[in-house]
Write a protein that holds these residues in place. Structure first.
Motif, PDB file in Angstrom:
ATOM      1  N   ALA A  80       0.829  -1.212   0.000  1.00  0.00           N
ATOM      2  CA  ALA A  80       0.000   0.000   0.000  1.00  0.00           C
ATOM      3  C   ALA A  80       0.861   1.258   0.000  1.00  0.00           C
ATOM      4  O   ALA A  80       0.554   2.243  -0.682  1.00  0.00           O
ATOM      5  CB  ALA A  80      -0.921  -0.009   1.210  1.00  0.00           C
ATOM      6  N   ALA A  92      -3.673   1.641  -3.591  1.00  0.00           N
ATOM      7  CA  ALA A  92      -3.221   1.807  -2.206  1.00  0.00           C
ATOM      8  C   ALA A  92      -4.383   1.564  -1.251  1.00  0.00           C
ATOM      9  O   ALA A  92      -4.248   0.868  -0.231  1.00  0.00           O
ATOM     10  CB  ALA A  92      -2.647   3.207  -2.004  1.00  0.00           C
ATOM     11  N   SER A 119      -5.855   7.669   1.491  1.00  0.00           N
ATOM     12  CA  SER A 119      -5.976   7.391   0.056  1.00  0.00           C
ATOM     13  C   SER A 119      -7.301   7.914  -0.489  1.00  0.00           C
ATOM     14  O   SER A 119      -7.366   8.505  -1.577  1.00  0.00           O
ATOM     15  CB  SER A 119      -5.861   5.886  -0.198  1.00  0.00           C
ATOM     16  OG  SER A 119      -4.614   5.383   0.260  1.00  0.00           O
TER      17      SER A 119
END
Length: 675
Positions: A80, A92, A119
């Motif tokens: 990630a 991610a 994210s």
């Protein structure tokens, strides 16, 4: 139909029971073999070396080969982070959530939720990001550093979504738990900003009542007190300030709240026979202050033949806004005054107005400062204001003198800009035209350049062909070039499209402007000014160049009726000198307050109401009434300089030699005034 209903009820019951069942517990991860650890280490090396593709593939292999091991947990996190660093926010997010949603227990779940939320923030999915952040906060056993990171992220999300109140909870947590002093200070500053300008009373009440808001609570209580004080809810304001003092013990806020408590308590103590005055008793304006004070004393019956039991408490404003505020506080708290008179100065008048309005004490200003009474129900004024002057000046110029086109020459200071704009607005409102405007420095001593700009002789390129023709003509007329090699700079004729020129400046400046206007050939335009010109100094400095100039004032000093008045004689007998406008204004205010209180007004609010309803009160220059802006309007007179004297203007004084029109067209140079 009945079966359908029964089925629906049964389905709902099953769903409800299912929701009550405890979610299945995650299993503990299995220890990863040494080979898995080596793969993770190698992936980290490859990523650091820039070989992200190799690293990603290696990490995916680890996850596929050891899905329930702690190595898979670390692989998800590492994968990630690589995606995030490459701005690949969707992969991610998926990698972080794969760890979160795994049936294997992970010590990294809180950090993964933060990463997944971050994210989503990058993807603009703020509501989803906030939901993940909320979920992360509920994870037990999260490390202090991770929890701090969660709240920093939460503050950013809530601020972006416009939830100011809940964002303050996170700021309170950051302030309490961040070890870095600069971060604490930043959290405190942001919280203060939100409390000061971003919340309503209901929001502030929520902050005060909840312990979740920590250090912000006293600030919220203090702000709530200010809002209630502004709304004239004095009991509510007192409760809020008392709460602020309690919550903010040991802080500067406690002292500030205590000061307001003292001010509010002082409202209940009113001496109807005690009047306060805030005047600049020291400094360059002290002479004017003393003149005003003597008139006020005579009006209240402190001196003179008509004595009274009134008491006048006078405090020096020191010529500063802060000094003026302190003066008002002292008069109310220590002297229990029912009203305040002052201030004279434009610099201090807003401070006195704001403080008396805040404390619910009627005040009568003697300053000409524009906008002083706007939005203030306890603030009144007895002065010849800029608006009054400009309204009457333009009326005379347009309705009586017949002018339609005007120009403005004004200094770049607060006085000049204010009067210039008011004059401009009044001319336009009456259907007139401003054909030119020119600004100059307040310290200017050579007015050649601003005047030439005004009449189109400064920028030669604008009239290049005409200038070349005049230069050629000048050379033809020269018999010899021995004494002078170049032509003069005043070959161009001024373009004067205006019939009158407004100059809002002092007699000193006018004494330099008027002769320069004549020198530059501007002789047909009538000079218009303000009551600053109502002094022999104007004639002494301007001499013949200010002849026929018109301005507006009360003209009390030259009014035979005023000189024959009882006030004039009483003042001369009491103080041994003749009174003028400042003494008259002070007397009018003192006598007006005295009469209203003698009629039975015993409260500040009652006195304010009576002041607002003044109609046809007989002042020294005629009948006065309080207008909708809470300003006493008095009769104003147009004055003219004629044969070296200042006289009351009448149509009969207009002669054939008075300026009456333009010379020739002039280009429009300015659209609007700006300082």
């Amino acid at each position: 139909m009945l079966n359908i209903i029964r089925f629906t009820i049964l389905a709902c019951a099953i769903q409800l029971l299912a929701s009550c069942v405890t979610a299945p517990k995650k299993i503990a991860p299995t220890p990863a073999p040494m080979d898995a650890r080596k793969e993770l280490a190698q992936a980290q090396i490859e990523s650091a070396a820039g070989s992200d593709k190799k690293a990603v593939q290696r990490l995916k292999n680890v996850i596929a080969k050891y899905p329930q091991s702690d190595a898979a947990d670390d692989a998800y996190m590492q994968l990630a982070r690589i995606y995030f660093s490459k701005n690949m926010y969707e992969p991610a997010y998926q990698s972080y959530m794969s760890l979160v949603n795994s049936d294997v227990l992970s010590p990294n779940e809180g950090e993964a939720l933060i990463g997944a939320s971050r994210s989503l923030m990058k993807l603009g999915r703020l509501d989803e990001a906030l939901a993940l952040n909320t979920r992360a906060l509920k994870i037990p056993g999260v490390s202090p550093n991770t929890m701090l990171e969660m709240h920093k992220q939460r503050y950013t999300l809530l601020s972006s979504l416009g939830d100011r109140v809940d964002s303050l909870k996170s700021l309170a947590y950051i302030y309490e738990n961040d070890p870095k002093p600069e971060n604490k200070a930043n959290a405190q500053a942001r919280a203060s900003e939100i409390v000061s300008i971003g919340l309503n009373e209901k929001d502030l009440e929520r902050l005060v009542d909840s312990g979740d808001f920590g250090f912000i609570r006293p600030q919220a209580a203090f702000r709530l007190g200010l809002l209630r004080l502004q709304a004239k809810d004095f009991d509510g304001a007192r409760n809020s300030f008392a709460r602020a003092a309690e919550l903010g013990q040991g802080t500067p806020l406690q002292r500030q709240a205590s000061d307001y408590l003292a001010q509010i308590d002082s409202r209940r103590r009113v001496d109807p026979k005690s009047i306060g005055a805030v005047l600049p008793l020291t400094g360059k304006h002290s002479a004017v202050a003393q003149r005003t004070l003597r008139g006020l004393q005579l009006g209240l019956g402190i001196y003179g033949s008509n004595r009274s039991s009134y008491r006048l408490a006078v405090v020096d404003s020191e010529g500063s806004p802060e000094g003026a505020k302190r003066a008002v506080e002292r008069l109310v708290s220590e002297d229990s005054v029912i009203a305040v008179v002052g201030s004279l100065l434009s610099r201090t008048a807003p401070a006195v107005a704001a403080k008396t309005e805040e404390m619910g004490v009627p005040s009568i200003a003697l300053s000409q400062r524009a906008g002083l009474t706007e939005g203030n129900s306890f603030v009144f004024r007895n002065a010849i204001t800029s608006e009054m002057q400009m309204r009457e000046l333009v009326r005379i110029a347009m309705d009586q003198l017949g002018y339609k086109k005007f120009a403005v020459l004004y200094p770049n200071d607060s006085y000049g800009v204010e009067y210039a704009n008011l004059f401009w607005d009044e001319v336009l409102a009456r259907g007139g035209t401003i054909t030119g405007a020119q600004i100059y420095s307040p310290t200017e001593t050579d007015f050649r350049a601003p005047i030439r700009r005004l009449v189109g002789t400064y920028y030669l390129e604008d009239r290049r062909d005409e200038y070349r023709a005049r230069v050629s003509e000048w050379f033809k007329k020269q018999k010899s070039l021995k004494s002078r090699q170049s032509p003069p700079d005043d070959l161009l004729e001024p373009i004067v499209e205006f019939e009158a020129l407004f100059v809002p400046d002092s007699p000193k400046a006018l004494g330099q402007i008027a002769p320069m206007l004549a020198y530059q050939g501007v002789t047909s335009a009538r000079l218009l000014g303000t009551n600053l010109w109502n002094t022999p100094d104007t004639i002494r400095r301007g001499q013949k160049n200010v002849e026929n100039a018109v301005f507006i004032d009360s003209n009390i000093a030259n009014d035979p009726v005023f000189k024959a008045s009882r006030f004039f004689q009483e003042f001369r007998q009491t103080f041994g000198e003749d009174p003028g406008l400042f003494e008259a204004q002070g007397f009018e205010v003192g006598l007006l307050l005295r009469q209203l209180i003698d009629r039975g007004e015993r409260s500040r609010s009652g006195l304010a109401s009576s002041l607002a309803n003044i109609r046809q009160y007989q002042g020294l220059s005629g009948a006065m009434s309080m207008n909708a802006q809470r300003e006493l309007e008095r009769p104003l007179k147009p004055l003219v300089i004629k044969d070296g004297n200042i006289l009351s203007w009448t149509p009969a004084l207009e002669t054939v030699d008075s300026p009456s029109g333009p010379n020739r067209p002039q280009q429009n140079r300015k659209n609007r005034l700006q300082r």
